[in-house]
Design a protein around this motif. Sequence first.
Motif, PDB file in Angstrom:
ATOM      1  N   ALA A  44       0.813  -1.214   0.000  1.00  0.00           N
ATOM      2  CA  ALA A  44       0.000   0.000   0.000  1.00  0.00           C
ATOM      3  C   ALA A  44       0.851   1.271   0.000  1.00  0.00           C
ATOM      4  O   ALA A  44       0.308   2.375  -0.012  1.00  0.00           O
ATOM      5  N   TRP A  45       2.165   1.148   0.007  1.00  0.00           N
ATOM      6  CA  TRP A  45       3.033   2.322  -0.013  1.00  0.00           C
ATOM      7  C   TRP A  45       2.949   2.999  -1.387  1.00  0.00           C
ATOM      8  O   TRP A  45       2.678   2.368  -2.402  1.00  0.00           O
ATOM      9  N   PHE A  46       3.224   4.311  -1.417  1.00  0.00           N
ATOM     10  CA  PHE A  46       3.078   5.082  -2.657  1.00  0.00           C
ATOM     11  C   PHE A  46       3.917   4.501  -3.781  1.00  0.00           C
ATOM     12  O   PHE A  46       3.468   4.370  -4.921  1.00  0.00           O
ATOM     13  N   SER A  47       5.155   4.137  -3.478  1.00  0.00           N
ATOM     14  CA  SER A  47       6.039   3.636  -4.526  1.00  0.00           C
ATOM     15  C   SER A  47       5.502   2.350  -5.137  1.00  0.00           C
ATOM     16  O   SER A  47       5.596   2.140  -6.352  1.00  0.00           O
ATOM     17  N   ALA A  48       4.946   1.478  -4.321  1.00  0.00           N
ATOM     18  CA  ALA A  48       4.386   0.236  -4.837  1.00  0.00           C
ATOM     19  C   ALA A  48       3.117   0.501  -5.636  1.00  0.00           C
ATOM     20  O   ALA A  48       2.914  -0.061  -6.719  1.00  0.00           O
ATOM     21  N   ARG A  49       2.272   1.368  -5.120  1.00  0.00           N
ATOM     22  CA  ARG A  49       1.010   1.664  -5.806  1.00  0.00           C
ATOM     23  C   ARG A  49       1.259   2.355  -7.145  1.00  0.00           C
ATOM     24  O   ARG A  49       0.526   2.134  -8.117  1.00  0.00           O
ATOM     25  N   SER A  50       2.293   3.199  -7.208  1.00  0.00           N
ATOM     26  CA  SER A  50       2.566   3.929  -8.454  1.00  0.00           C
ATOM     27  C   SER A  50       3.016   2.986  -9.564  1.00  0.00           C
ATOM     28  O   SER A  50       2.921   3.331 -10.742  1.00  0.00           O
ATOM     29  N   TYR A  51       3.509   1.797  -9.196  1.00  0.00           N
ATOM     30  CA  TYR A  51       3.885   0.795 -10.181  1.00  0.00           C
ATOM     31  C   TYR A  51       2.871  -0.348 -10.232  1.00  0.00           C
ATOM     32  O   TYR A  51       3.148  -1.390 -10.826  1.00  0.00           O
ATOM     33  N   ALA A  52       1.740  -0.158  -9.605  1.00  0.00           N
ATOM     34  CA  ALA A  52       0.671  -1.164  -9.573  1.00  0.00           C
ATOM     35  C   ALA A  52       1.169  -2.487  -9.013  1.00  0.00           C
ATOM     36  O   ALA A  52       0.745  -3.556  -9.439  1.00  0.00           O
ATOM     37  N   GLU A  53       2.088  -2.409  -8.043  1.00  0.00           N
ATOM     38  CA  GLU A  53       2.576  -3.622  -7.378  1.00  0.00           C
ATOM     39  C   GLU A  53       1.464  -4.197  -6.505  1.00  0.00           C
ATOM     40  O   GLU A  53       0.831  -3.476  -5.722  1.00  0.00           O
ATOM     41  N   THR A  54       1.203  -5.480  -6.636  1.00  0.00           N
ATOM     42  CA  THR A  54       0.226  -6.133  -5.765  1.00  0.00           C
ATOM     43  C   THR A  54       0.891  -6.877  -4.622  1.00  0.00           C
ATOM     44  O   THR A  54       0.257  -7.214  -3.645  1.00  0.00           O
ATOM     45  N   VAL A  55       2.195  -7.138  -4.765  1.00  0.00           N
ATOM     46  CA  VAL A  55       2.966  -7.795  -3.714  1.00  0.00           C
ATOM     47  C   VAL A  55       4.230  -6.978  -3.491  1.00  0.00           C
ATOM     48  O   VAL A  55       4.964  -6.709  -4.437  1.00  0.00           O
ATOM     49  N   ALA A  56       4.443  -6.558  -2.254  1.00  0.00           N
ATOM     50  CA  ALA A  56       5.638  -5.787  -1.926  1.00  0.00           C
ATOM     51  C   ALA A  56       5.946  -6.021  -0.447  1.00  0.00           C
ATOM     52  O   ALA A  56       5.194  -5.580   0.426  1.00  0.00           O
ATOM     53  N   TRP A  57       7.038  -6.703  -0.173  1.00  0.00           N
ATOM     54  CA  TRP A  57       7.336  -7.143   1.197  1.00  0.00           C
ATOM     55  C   TRP A  57       8.840  -7.139   1.406  1.00  0.00           C
ATOM     56  O   TRP A  57       9.613  -7.418   0.483  1.00  0.00           O
TER      57      TRP A  57
END
Length: 224
Positions: A148-161
Amino acid sequence: MPKSGRSAGSRFRVVFVHGGTERTAEADRVVNGAGRIANIDTLDLEAGQVAHIDGRIAVDRHLRSTSNPQVHVCGDAMSDSPQLSPIATYEGNIVGRNIVDGPRHMPGYDGMATSVYTVPSLAAVGLTEAAARGKQFAVDVHVNDMHAWFSARSYAETVAWSKVIVDRTTDHILGAHFVGHGGHELINIFGLAIKFGISASQIRDNVYAYPTFSADIKHMLGHA
């Protein structure tokens, strides 16, 4: 080592051997990584008294065969190092310097990262949390779900851990592990920190270009 695989309703059942014990696991998807064996069968290593087992050659700390020090070894035939092309290049450079200079140079594998270029990507360097605790380190473990972080959302990342393991006593990075979130690039920063003793505070307090995945390092380590 896998023995068999078959459908189990809407899932798959795999029978495999681990540690000499036959086990069974079920999953939605099964991926078989075949691995590799160094192609040394045609080198007639026995004639050179170069001992080898399963495509691997035991070496001393200067990358010379333990059974014949006149033979230098690098790359996929090494007994312990990962079978990765940049590591083979690194080892080859050391071998060349030892041939010219004599047995003076030794490899160091601390800080060498590995990545799996899937979607999402996987990346790791250094110790796992279990290994760090097993070595009796007092650790601070920073775990973040970053989807849900901005950087992940800006790349449409669904998994970021991420998980970063820090030695509480020295503030040094012991290990880092990523799923998604540009992990295959970020992992090199943590590898650099491990190799050269850059503290967690130093990489956390650095100013990074924004917006990038690297700019999130300070948040990964618990500091805005």
